[in-house]
Design an enzyme around this catalytic site. Structure first.
Site, PDB file in Angstrom:
ATOM      1  N   ASP A  66       0.557  -1.391  -0.146  1.00  0.00           N
ATOM      2  CA  ASP A  66       0.106   0.186  -0.437  1.00  0.00           C
ATOM      3  C   ASP A  66       1.171   1.046   0.030  1.00  0.00           C
ATOM      4  O   ASP A  66       0.176   1.969  -0.891  1.00  0.00           O
ATOM      5  CB  ASP A  66      -1.002  -0.172   0.982  1.00  0.00           C
ATOM      6  N   GLU A 138      -2.344  -5.173  -3.594  1.00  0.00           N
ATOM      7  CA  GLU A 138      -0.940  -4.249  -2.401  1.00  0.00           C
ATOM      8  C   GLU A 138      -0.060  -6.055  -1.837  1.00  0.00           C
ATOM      9  O   GLU A 138       0.645  -5.303  -1.982  1.00  0.00           O
ATOM     10  CB  GLU A 138      -1.984  -4.370  -1.268  1.00  0.00           C
TER      11      GLU A 138
END
EC number: 3.1.26.3
Length: 247
Positions: A66, A138
């Site tokens: 992320d 992610e």
């Protein structure tokens, strides 16, 4: 996203598990040096909870991925749109790293095929399933970053995220702020918004358009987009939000 029902052992000694990562490596065009990173990237916390022998799930890699996604998106947008304001860059960034976009890319790459998921989570639907898929993308980015470094991770993100987000086909998914602004303007100002093309930049295959929208001489805002339609929508959104907030 369709998750694999019959899943192999998480052990990297399992030929089926190893073969699945060779398939993934070929699909995304990245040579895996340390397969253990990718193995962890595709172990959901629900699977770990149901299998005590599993020592780590993909949540830490998701956290790392992320952060890498955010940096790459911010830097790319900063370079691509030199005239965009901080607010405009933030709005574009929030859109392209949103759950719907990441879920779409995860589905496009069929990442669910490689995921080890707990029995309870396999029945999740709607937002829950889309969130799992987005988080999976992610965690894959986090694994690529640890295994191959920032440059390879950045190339992967730009190829599969930023270009996808600028696809004109996504125009249909843009919320219709033009209609909302028009209705609000007619009701409260007794006039229609006026849109004006301010300019365009970038090569022919990757144009960026700037459009302004004005209501009388009292309210004005600008928007950017990969097409005139998207730029108009973004301008309308900016002005609509400003008016509703009173500034």
């Amino acid at each position: 996203m369709v998750f694999k029902k019959t899943q192999p052992s998480p052990s990297l000694k399992n030929p089926e598990r190893i073969q699945s990562f060779k398939k993934l490596s070929k699909k995304i065009g990245i040579k895996f040096s340390k397969i253990e990173y990718y193995n962890t990237a595709f172990i959901h916390s629900s699977y770990k909870n149901e299998n005590p022998e599993i020592l780590e799930d993909n949540e830490r890699l998701e956290f790392l991925g992320d952060s890498v996604l955010g940096l790459v998106a911010a830097r790319s947008l900063f370079q691509k749109y030199p005239k965009a304001s901080e607010g405009e860059l933030s709005r574009i960034k929030s859109k392209i790293v949103s759950t719907p976009i990441l879920n779409s890319i995860a589905e496009k790459l069929n990442l669910g095929e490689y995921l080890l998921l707990g029995k309870g989570e396999k029945n999740s639907q709607g937002k829950g399933r889309r969130k799992i898929a987005a988080n999976l993308f992610e965690s894959l980015v986090g694994a690529i970053y640890l295994d191959r470094g920032f440059e390879v991770a950045e190339k992967f993100i730009v190829q599969h995220l930023l270009e996808f987000a600028e696809n004109p086909d996504m125009e249909e998914s843009v919320r219709d702020y033009k209609t909302q602004l028009q209705e609000y303007s007619q009701k409260h100002f007794k006039t229609l918004p006026v849109y004006r093309m301010k300019g365009e930049s970038g090569p022919d295959h990757s144009k960026m358009f700037q459009v302004s929208v004005r209501i009388r001489d009292q309210w004005e805002a600008s928007g950017y987009g990969a097409s005139k339609k998207i730029a108009e929508q973004n301008a309308a959104k900016e002005l609509y939000i400003r008016i509703r907030r009173g500034f």
